[in-house]
Design an enzyme around this catalytic site. Structure first.
Site, PDB file in Angstrom:
ATOM      1  N   ASP A  98       7.662 -50.355  10.045  1.00 44.60           N
ATOM      2  CA  ASP A  98       7.716 -50.644  11.471  1.00 44.60           C
ATOM      3  C   ASP A  98       8.357 -49.458  12.166  1.00 44.60           C
ATOM      4  O   ASP A  98       9.328 -48.887  11.671  1.00 44.60           O
ATOM      5  CB  ASP A  98       8.576 -51.898  11.704  1.00 44.60           C
ATOM      6  CG  ASP A  98       7.877 -52.905  12.599  1.00 44.60           C
ATOM      7  OD1 ASP A  98       7.676 -52.582  13.784  1.00 44.60           O
ATOM      8  OD2 ASP A  98       7.546 -53.998  12.115  1.00 44.60           O
ATOM      9  N   ASP A 199       5.962 -50.746  17.279  1.00 39.51           N
ATOM     10  CA  ASP A 199       6.510 -51.861  18.036  1.00 39.51           C
ATOM     11  C   ASP A 199       6.538 -51.590  19.543  1.00 39.51           C
ATOM     12  O   ASP A 199       6.938 -50.507  19.969  1.00 39.51           O
ATOM     13  CB  ASP A 199       7.952 -52.067  17.534  1.00 39.51           C
ATOM     14  CG  ASP A 199       8.599 -53.312  18.089  1.00 39.51           C
ATOM     15  OD1 ASP A 199       8.232 -54.406  17.657  1.00 39.51           O
ATOM     16  OD2 ASP A 199       9.490 -53.190  18.969  1.00 39.51           O
ATOM     17  N   GLU A 256       1.382 -52.448  18.443  1.00 37.36           N
ATOM     18  CA  GLU A 256       1.529 -53.712  19.164  1.00 37.36           C
ATOM     19  C   GLU A 256       1.405 -53.386  20.646  1.00 37.36           C
ATOM     20  O   GLU A 256       2.289 -52.764  21.228  1.00 37.36           O
ATOM     21  CB  GLU A 256       2.907 -54.314  18.872  1.00 37.36           C
ATOM     22  CG  GLU A 256       3.113 -55.647  19.570  1.00 37.36           C
ATOM     23  CD  GLU A 256       4.572 -56.067  19.621  1.00 37.36           C
ATOM     24  OE1 GLU A 256       4.831 -57.266  19.505  1.00 37.36           O
ATOM     25  OE2 GLU A 256       5.453 -55.205  19.818  1.00 37.36           O
ATOM     26  N   HIS A 328       5.267 -62.281  12.311  1.00 43.02           N
ATOM     27  CA  HIS A 328       6.676 -62.708  12.358  1.00 43.02           C
ATOM     28  C   HIS A 328       7.104 -63.158  13.755  1.00 43.02           C
ATOM     29  O   HIS A 328       8.228 -63.616  13.920  1.00 43.02           O
ATOM     30  CB  HIS A 328       7.556 -61.557  11.896  1.00 43.02           C
ATOM     31  CG  HIS A 328       7.512 -60.399  12.857  1.00 43.02           C
ATOM     32  ND1 HIS A 328       6.366 -59.639  13.050  1.00 43.02           N
ATOM     33  CD2 HIS A 328       8.435 -59.911  13.719  1.00 43.02           C
ATOM     34  CE1 HIS A 328       6.606 -58.738  13.976  1.00 43.02           C
ATOM     35  NE2 HIS A 328       7.852 -58.869  14.400  1.00 43.02           N
ATOM     36  N   ASP A 329       6.248 -62.993  14.748  1.00 43.05           N
ATOM     37  CA  ASP A 329       6.579 -63.418  16.116  1.00 43.05           C
ATOM     38  C   ASP A 329       5.812 -64.668  16.530  1.00 43.05           C
ATOM     39  O   ASP A 329       5.932 -65.115  17.671  1.00 43.05           O
ATOM     40  CB  ASP A 329       6.193 -62.321  17.126  1.00 43.05           C
ATOM     41  CG  ASP A 329       7.057 -61.091  17.009  1.00 43.05           C
ATOM     42  OD1 ASP A 329       8.220 -61.215  16.591  1.00 43.05           O
ATOM     43  OD2 ASP A 329       6.564 -59.998  17.342  1.00 43.05           O
TER      44      ASP A 329
HETATM   45  C1  GLC Z   1       8.100 -56.725  18.950  1.00 44.28           C
HETATM   46  C2  GLC Z   1       8.483 -57.315  17.619  1.00 44.28           C
HETATM   47  C3  GLC Z   1       9.466 -58.412  17.857  1.00 44.28           C
HETATM   48  C4  GLC Z   1      10.682 -57.827  18.518  1.00 44.28           C
HETATM   49  C5  GLC Z   1      10.328 -57.031  19.772  1.00 44.28           C
HETATM   50  C6  GLC Z   1      11.451 -56.132  20.167  1.00 44.28           C
HETATM   51  O1  GLC Z   1       7.445 -57.637  19.768  1.00 44.28           O
HETATM   52  O2  GLC Z   1       7.350 -57.727  16.937  1.00 44.28           O
HETATM   53  O3  GLC Z   1       9.820 -59.089  16.680  1.00 44.28           O
HETATM   54  O4  GLC Z   1      11.566 -58.860  18.878  1.00 44.28           O
HETATM   55  O5  GLC Z   1       9.213 -56.190  19.574  1.00 44.28           O
HETATM   56  O6  GLC Z   1      11.578 -55.076  19.278  1.00 44.28           O
END
Ligand code: GLC
Ligand code: CA
Length: 555
Positions: A98, A199, A256, A328-329
């Site tokens: 990540d 991310d 993402e 994971h979200d």
């Molecule tokens: C992304 C991650 C998430 C995190 C956020 C802040 O959305 O997937 O788990 O809380 O970024 O880093």
């Protein structure tokens, strides 16, 4: 279209904290991951994505990085990381990590130096701004609730954070900061990493005027994503990042990205796009509530089907997206996308099949391959996730009772995906000999790897066959490059599509309904490639049972 080394790969996301604990401290670790590499290999995984394992105070479970060059002690050492990398390579698997570079942790040395000297060099690594008439510089609400601005102690300044206040945003306008990040990215790529999952990357571009927006809730604030959506120019940062890092290494990057603008997709994932690919969240966005999780609409099958189809049709014009059911979200896909009568192993196989054979790079999230489901949560205190706590609060503020707010969080919480991996029927699902950091889903005696290993008809063994079909010499090309074409889109309960590469024509067809349906086939069947109900014959007409999925090779 130029062929790339990662086009035909199958990826698997590990959430290290919840995967496998080998020293009994209740926290998954790198040794645990190493011990399961053969398991992943057997599933057919090519690329492993590790959620953050860097040194962190874990306010947001490692998405708050205190040192980009160090492994969190909880997880192990750099030597163990190197061993993991080598062991993965030995098995012909690639590792991606990540990359969290929109923000870091407030414990990071840069931020500590910035606080110590709020007008000095390191303050410019962040956004330090003066307030407006005793108020913060703007009225933005952070993703985890509350203002995006936090006072800098001993000054009249505030610093900017779009996520938790312990996650200060990094100032990408500062070339020095950018260079530090590029050095770090290259350092990991030089080590042999194959790439990154990136991310919250769309957030790196800010409107430096930080204009106020119309408040959208009783707290008088406006979601900070409004600024993200209204600002231009993120592409220049992304190109700079790519040119200085990923491109030189032919790295695989999966970003993402929410809030992309109309028509921007080719710039993001085209032949020489900012990234190799981005996640397709279109189906997940269907349960975005207007004010939060409490007003999230339930998933409607037809809307879901149309969303997936539309996205496939659109994306294939530009490149590849990465397809997920869960991560994971997100809550578990079986619990979220399937009606109650389908929350079982037939349903899990069906959902897995229609997702994994879409055009794009499939990402399996740990536990998905055994059909893990949302947990039963008895009290808000059982949750760990920062976002769940905020959403509980929002629901209560909106007038929901404790019980109702708990129900909302149970349905939507990110912790549903973060409960420990269910390895066997023994205590704590075999995840740890100690006390797990987050409770184990109570259904582990029924749903676990060991049990499914022994059952030829299990979800796990089905997933193995499914991945093998996708990667088989006969069908690899059609499932990688074949065009996507919807079928049966006018039916009430059938999700179906063709994949066609000029040579082979595959039909993937599933009945999400309670009752059997009769279907006509446009092309005669040559071969049943996969079935979750052991079907042996299919010709021109087909009676598809409830929760039946088939993968057919057609003439
Ligand atoms: C992304 C991650 C998430 C995190 C956020 C802040 O959305 O997937 O788990 O809380 O970024 O880093
Ligand atoms: Ca451990």
């Amino acid at each position: 279209m130029e062929k790339k080394w990662w086009h035909d790969k199958v990826a698997y996301q590990i959430y290290p904290k919840s995967f496998c604990d080998t020293n009994g401290d209740g926290i998954g670790d790198l040794r645990g991951i190493i011990s399961k590499l053969d398991y992943l290999k057997q599933l057919g995984v090519d690329i492993i994505w590790l959620s953050p394992i860097y040194k962190s105070p874990f306010v947001d479970q490692g998405y708050d990085i205190a040192d980009y060059y160090a492994i969190a002690e909880e997880f192990g050492t750099m030597e163990e990381f190197d061993e993991l990398l080598a062991e993965a390579k030995k098995r012909n698997m690639d590792l991606i990590m990540d990359l969290v570079i929109n923000h870091c942790s407030d414990q990071h040395e840069w931020f500590q130096k910035a606080l110590a000297d709020p007008y000095g060099e390191y303050a410019d690594y962040f956004y330090f701004r003066k307030g407006k008439d005793g108020n913060p510089p703007s009225n933005y609400r952070s993703y985890f609730g509350g203002s995006c601005w936090e006072p800098v102690p001993g000054t009249d300044l505030y610093y900017f954070h779009m996520f938790a206040k312990e996650q200060p945003d990094l100032n990408w306008e500062n070339p020095k900061l950018r260079q530090e990040l590029y050095n770090m990215v290259n350092w990991w790529l030089d080590k042999g990493l194959a790439g990154f999952r990136i991310d919250a990357i769309i957030n790196i571009k800010k409107n430096l005027a930080f204009p106020d927006f119309e408040p959208d809730a009783p707290d008088g604030l406006a979601g900070c994503w409004k600024m993200v959506e209204s600002v231009d120019g993120v592409g220049e940062f992304l190109e700079d990042l790519k040119r200085n890092t990923f491109r030189k290494h032919d790295a695989f990057t999966v970003a993402e990205v929410f809030n992309m603008k109309e028509g921007e997709l080719p710039e993001f994932i085209g032949d020489d796009g900012h990234f190799s690919t981005i996640f397709d969240f279109s189906a997940h966005s269907l349960s975005d509530g207007e004010h939060g999780w409490y007003d999230a609409p339930p998933i409607d099958f037809k809307r879901w089907r149309k969303t997936v189809m539309d996205s496939q049709m659109e994306v294939q014009k530009s490149g590849f997206e990465a397809n997920i059911i869960e991560n994971h979200d997100e809550p578990r896909g079986v619990s979220r996308f399937l009606p109650d009568y389908a929350k079982n192993s037939d349903g899990a196989k069906m959902l897995g099949t229609v997702s994994l054979l879409l055009r794009g790079i499939p990402f399996i999230y740990q536990g998905q391959e055994i059909g893990m489901q949302n947990a039963v949560w008895n009290s808000i205190d059982e949750f760990d996730d920062i976002s769940t706590k905020d959403q509980y609060h929002i629901a209560r503020e909106a007038g929901l009772s404790d019980e109702e707010a708990l129900e909302v969080c149970s349905r939507m919480s990110r912790d549903n995906a973060r409960t420990p991996m269910q390895w066997c029927g023994e205590k704590n699902a075999g995840f740890t000999t100690g006390t797990p950091w987050l409770k184990v889903n109570s259904n582990y005696p029924e749903i676990n790897v060991e049990k499914q290993e022994k059952d030829a008809g299990s979800v796990l063994n089905y997933y193995r066959r499914l991945v093998a079909v996708r990667k088989s010499p006969e069908y690899k090309n059609v499932f990688t490059y074949g065009e996507f074409e919807p079928e049966y889109a006018d039916t009430d309960t059938v999700m179906g599509y063709y994949r066609f590469d000029g040579e082979k024509r595959m039909l993937v067809v599933a009945n999400f309904g309670k009752d059997a349906v009769e279907l006509k086939l446009r092309h005669p069947v040559k071969n049943i490639v996969l079935s979750n109900k052991n079907r042996k014959r299919a010709e021109f007409a087909l009676k598809l049972e409830s929760l039946e999925v088939l993968v057919l090779e057609c003439m």
